[in-house]
Write an enzyme that holds these catalytic residues in place. Structure first.
Site, PDB file in Angstrom:
ATOM      1  CD  GLU A 168      -3.098   0.775   2.298  1.00  0.00           C
ATOM      2  OE1 GLU A 168      -3.723   1.019   2.693  1.00  0.00           O
ATOM      3  OE2 GLU A 168      -2.412   1.295   3.423  1.00  0.00           O
ATOM      4  N   GLY A 302       3.172   1.449  10.687  1.00  0.00           N
ATOM      5  CA  GLY A 302       2.778   1.550  12.457  1.00  0.00           C
ATOM      6  C   GLY A 302       2.116   0.352  11.831  1.00  0.00           C
ATOM      7  CB  ALA A 303      -0.118  -2.564  12.096  1.00  0.00           C
ATOM      8  CD  GLU A 339      -3.357  -2.070  10.820  1.00  0.00           C
ATOM      9  OE1 GLU A 339      -3.458  -2.314   9.454  1.00  0.00           O
ATOM     10  OE2 GLU A 339      -2.942  -0.594  10.828  1.00  0.00           O
ATOM     11  CD  GLU A 361      -5.979   3.457   6.598  1.00  0.00           C
ATOM     12  OE1 GLU A 361      -6.543   3.330   7.931  1.00  0.00           O
ATOM     13  OE2 GLU A 361      -4.932   2.435   6.020  1.00  0.00           O
TER      14      GLU A 361
END
Length: 929
Positions: A168, A302-303, A339, A361
């Site tokens: 991504e 971050g993830a 997530e 998001e």
């Protein structure tokens, strides 16, 4: 989804690709003569992928990889060329597979557009189904995106290699040729070749492993559900895992390097709890048989929500009860919640294009708080939601802000969308909408949205339609609401729900005002007896307000008064309006609990009764209301609506404050003021302001125990207050921290320090050469990511400038410190009064290398640009920053939004200091101890 797979076993494309010279096929590579091409940034929708059959073979010794991909296509309009994405791949062969034998295709590449064109002279791809096959190779990336190399060091000092993916937003094209846009969803059948010493993991469960002739093993994975390319993932490593089955039968596993597997249990249990929660809340079963969570040693983000294989920084996943702080626990729980929410919002239903990234998001950020508030109430997660809205407002109050939904085209523009507007503002306007519609209607609306658009792509309007007229729709969900009495008997409904009962409610019209224009409104309130006059205008720093006359929002106002704590509601649709109270009141407080994304100014003396109430009995207001009053009044100082002395007078009540949000918000407003002074050689005024703050919170600081006792909020606040006190050299704090550090050091780090004060103790120890070196040694050898993070922060707070420079150089090199730690390290060093100029000089001198490692437009680059410069307040530094970035080419960041944001921040700081320094000096002379 297997229908697509089976179809191609029996319906291969009937026509081959022949040259007109009688079939002497020649492979054409880059630069081959042939037809001219009209390259476009976006792919045409006339060719769509249906299935990728992908084989990847990485070599972790030579650090490169080879691969083959067969892409099953549906051509909807006949064409002579097929365009798809490819970046830094060497394509050695390209075929179209016919019913008899394959035929070569010519490949033409555009590096600028990160695309290739496939064609064959004299040949047309007819409508219908075709299969193309491409053979490719590349080096494993030495950045943090695409298919990239990583490593970790064992306790014995052995360096071990791995390879992982981060696709991504636009990096799948660097791992295999593909249609790398979110709307081109397809199924994926993945095979990975590896050495026996490694394992591989991917999105789907492994079906089988076969041994090839040369001893290499090939893992074959089940065919995926239909998904976008950016969600594909594979990892080749030597990790270990622990597993558990959820109540809904999903196999959940946590993978990590072998020596850290003991720290995986909390994440595993949390993932089980949260996946089950989402399964029930969305009323849509998680569609995959398994969900893996992998802690990656080298990880920039971050993830990442890859479907079925979410990836994390080690510090974002691994938890040790003895060493990890409460803040660590809260952070890990939130990132897992984020997530896993993406498995529905983003993966199952995906935005059509990156302009609506917030649909992914903003929702995941919002659901991270909602889910944890329900599943882990002891974490008190809602205490920290306001901070997200205040952060978003800080960005959204500048001219460089952008609408939540913004047109973007090229990869750098796309990467810039991963910012506080998409995440934090997106979450805050969703929270406002939920309060507006009521939680019940909001939940049913998003369930409608997810069910209707599963495995598809959406735009904003799809969401607004799903949230409109829930009570009038005939579907099953609304039927449940009616059966429960929620949608019946309108007259008996409370004022809390009166909005959505109105026949003329148009969710799209309302929400378009929040998503299609940047910024947010300031509501000016003027009370005249029972009459409350309301006016809205855009809150904007450093600009002529008349330029914002076209901005208008539909604002769901909420308020309480001195005579009634019952929340009242009023929908402000026009620039000005009036509401009437049943009786005259002493004060009125708008934006209850800060559920709305707007600022409030109480004109004509309206702030005075609120300040008196805070000083008399602040508990009349909730903690969130007190935090929002602090935020609003100090932000209104910035645009000249409120004088600074009035805001400072409000802050005096804080000597009686004990809750985390008002205290931390007060620090957020006041600490930056003396940070500006640290960089302007204003030692006398700086010292007075620091002294005022220590005195203001002295009672609360003295009440803190050096332990891990108390609620989550109390423990988070303890770390915050003690760190502030010790950095400000408050003697009782310094004395205790020094004693604890010496005891810990004398025990060679084996003595257990309370996790919630460990950072404070480390920070005190890092002030001396000997202590700093001892901490660095512990950093290099600890196997606990939470401990590493605390030591790294403490090292960066040190006044030893030469140590800080060494630290930055090592992080850039990536040997003793991981390079992905560099952005946060550089920002931390820039806040240090001994090294702020060093941080800026480091950013300038290493800019090209930083852009290469972190990629133009990423949040890492943006955070460094803004974070390193946002405490400058002199015209000299403004000119220096402007000159540096204006000297760059566009492809090196001259036009980045973060650069404009950085310059606006410095301009605002200059204005603030010029206007308010005399007033601040005068006020502190009166109120200093």
């Amino acid at each position: 989804f297997l229908k697509d797979v089976l179809y191609f076993h029996f319906h291969l494309a009937p026509s081959g690709c022949h040259y007109s010279d009688g079939g002497n096929v020649v492979f054409g590579s880059f630069g081959t003569t042939g037809p001219s091409f009209e390259w476009k940034m976006r792919l045409t929708d006339s060719v769509k992928p249906l299935l990728y059959d992908l084989l990847i073979h990485p070599n972790l010794t030579s650090l490169n990889f080879t691969g083959t991909v067969q892409i099953h296509l549906e051509v909807q309009r006949e064409t002579k060329h097929i365009f798809l994405h490819s970046k830094n791949l060497h394509i050695s062969k390209a075929f179209i597979l016919g019913s008899r034998h394959p035929h070569h295709l010519v490949v033409r590449e555009s590096e600028l557009y990160e695309q290739i064109a496939l064609f064959c002279e004299g040949f047309t791809f007819t409508r219908g189904n075709h299969i193309i096959q491409l053979h490719f190779s590349a080096n494993l990336s030495d950045s943090f995106h695409g298919f990239y190399k990583g490593s970790y060091t064992t306790r014995s000092g052995e360096v071990r290699s791995l390879a992982s993916t981060q696709f991504e937003p636009t990096h799948a094209r660097a791992a295999f040729p593909c249609f790398d846009e979110p709307s081109f969803k397809a199924n994926f059948s993945i095979r990975i070749r590896r050495e026996p010493r490694h394992i591989s993991i991917s999105n789907m469960p492994k079906l089988k492993t076969v041994e090839l002739a040369d001893g290499v093993l090939e893992d074959k994975y089940d065919v995926s559900v239909k998904m976008s390319t950016y969600l594909v993932a594979f990892i080749i490593c030597d990790f270990l895992s622990i597993s558990k089955r959820s109540q809904h039968g999903v196999e959940i596993s946590v993978y990590t390097v072998p020596e850290k597997i003991s720290q995986a249990e909390y994440a595993l249990n949390t993932a089980v709890t949260l996946l089950d929660f989402y399964d029930d809340y969305f009323e849509i079963p998680y569609p995959l048989p398994k969900q893996d969570l992998a802690a990656i040693p080298d990880f920039q983000s971050g993830a990442m929500e890859n479907w079925g294989l979410t990836t994390y920084r080690e510090s974002g996943l691994l938890f040790d009860p003895e060493r990890s702080s409460t803040s660590d626990k809260l952070g890990i729980t939130k990132v897992i919640g984020h997530e896993l929410a993406h498995q529905w919002f983003g993966n199952l239903v995906t935005m059509h294009w990156w302009n609506d990234l917030w649909l992914n998001e903003g929702f995941a950020k919002f659901m991270e708080f909602l889910s944890i508030d329900i599943t882990y109430p002891e974490l008190q997660v809602n205490d920290y939601f306001l901070e997200k809205c205040f952060t978003a407002m800080g960005v959204d109050s500048l001219r460089s802000s952008h609408p939540i939904s913004t047109p973007v085209e090229n990869p750098a523009e796309i990467r810039e969308m991963f910012d506080d507007v998409s995440y934090q503002k997106g979450a805050c306007v969703l929270n406002m909408l939920r309060d507006f519609l009521t939680p019940e209607v909001f939940k049913m609306g998003i369930i409608r949205y997810l069910k209707k658009h599963s495995y598809q792509n959406t735009v904003n309007a799809h969401l607004w339609y799903s949230l409109t007229n829930v009570c009038q729709s005939g579907d099953l969900d609304a039927g449940r609401l009616k059966a429960a009495g929620f949608c019946s008997d309108r007259k008996s409904r409370t004022s809390a729900s009166k909005w959505y009962m109105e026949d003329d409610l148009n969710v799209k019209a309302l929400m378009d005002t929040w998503t299609l224009q940047e910024g947010f409104p300031m509501i000016t309130v003027e009370v005249k007896g029972r009459e409350v006059r309301l006016k809205q205008e855009r809150y904007l720093k450093g600009a002529d307000p008349s330029k914002n006359s076209s901005f208008l929002w539909q604002v769901p106002l909420t308020y309480i008064t001195s005579s009634s704590r019952s929340v009242q509601r009023f929908l402000l649709k026009t620039r000005k309006d009036v509401l009437y109270l049943p009786m005259e009141v002493e004060w009125i407080k708008f934006n209850v609990d800060m559920r709305g994304y707007y600022m409030v100014h109480y004109e004509d003396g309206g702030w005075d009764p609120l300040i008196r109430q805070l000083q008399h009995n602040h508990t009349v207001f909730s903690g969130n209301d007190r935090a929002s009053l602090i935020h609003n009044i100090f932000q209104l100082v910035s645009i000249g609506k409120v004088p600074l002395d009035k805001a400072l007078s409000l802050s005096v009540y804080l000597r009686h404050e004990v809750e985390v949000m008002p205290v931390t918000q007060a620090f957020s407003e006041l600490v930056p003021l003396y940070k500006l002074m640290e960089k302007r050689n204003m030692a006398v005024l700086e010292h007075k302001l620091k002294g005022f703050l220590v005195h203001l919170f002295q009672g609360l600081i003295d009440a803190q125990q050096w332990s891990d006792e108390g609620s989550v909020a109390e423990r988070v606040l303890r770390n915050y207050l003690l760190l502030f006190a010790c950095v400000r050299r408050y003697a009782p704090c310094v004395r205790t921290a020094q004693e604890l550090f010496h005891k810990w050091k004398d025990a060679d780090g084996e003595m257990r320090l309370p996790a919630d004060v460990r950072l404070v103790v480390y920070t005190e120890g890092a002030r001396t050469e000997e202590g700093w070196d001892f901490l660095l040694e512990k950093y290099l050898h600890t196997m606990y990511p939470s401990e590493k993070a605390q030591i790294k922060a403490a090292l960066s707070y040190s006044p030893l400038a030469h140590k800080l420079h060494w630290l930055l150089e090592r992080a850039l090199k990536g040997d003793m410190l991981k390079t992905h730690e560099l952005p946060s390290l550089l920002i931390s060093v820039s806040k240090n009064p001994k090294s702020y100029k060093m941080a800026w000089d480091f950013l300038k001198s290493n800019w090209q290398e930083l852009v290469k490692k972190f990629d133009l437009g990423t949040s890492s680059i943006s955070r460094m640009v803004v974070g390193v410069t946002n405490q400058y307040s002199t015209k000299e530094m403004l000119n220096e920053v402007r000159l540096f970035f204006s000297s760059l080419q566009d492809d090196m960041g001259a036009r980045l939004r973060s650069v404009q944001q950085a310059l606006e921040n410095i301009e605002e700081n200059i204005r603030w200091m010029e206007k308010n320094t005399p007033l601040l000096t005068e006020w502190l002379n009166i109120h200093s101890v």
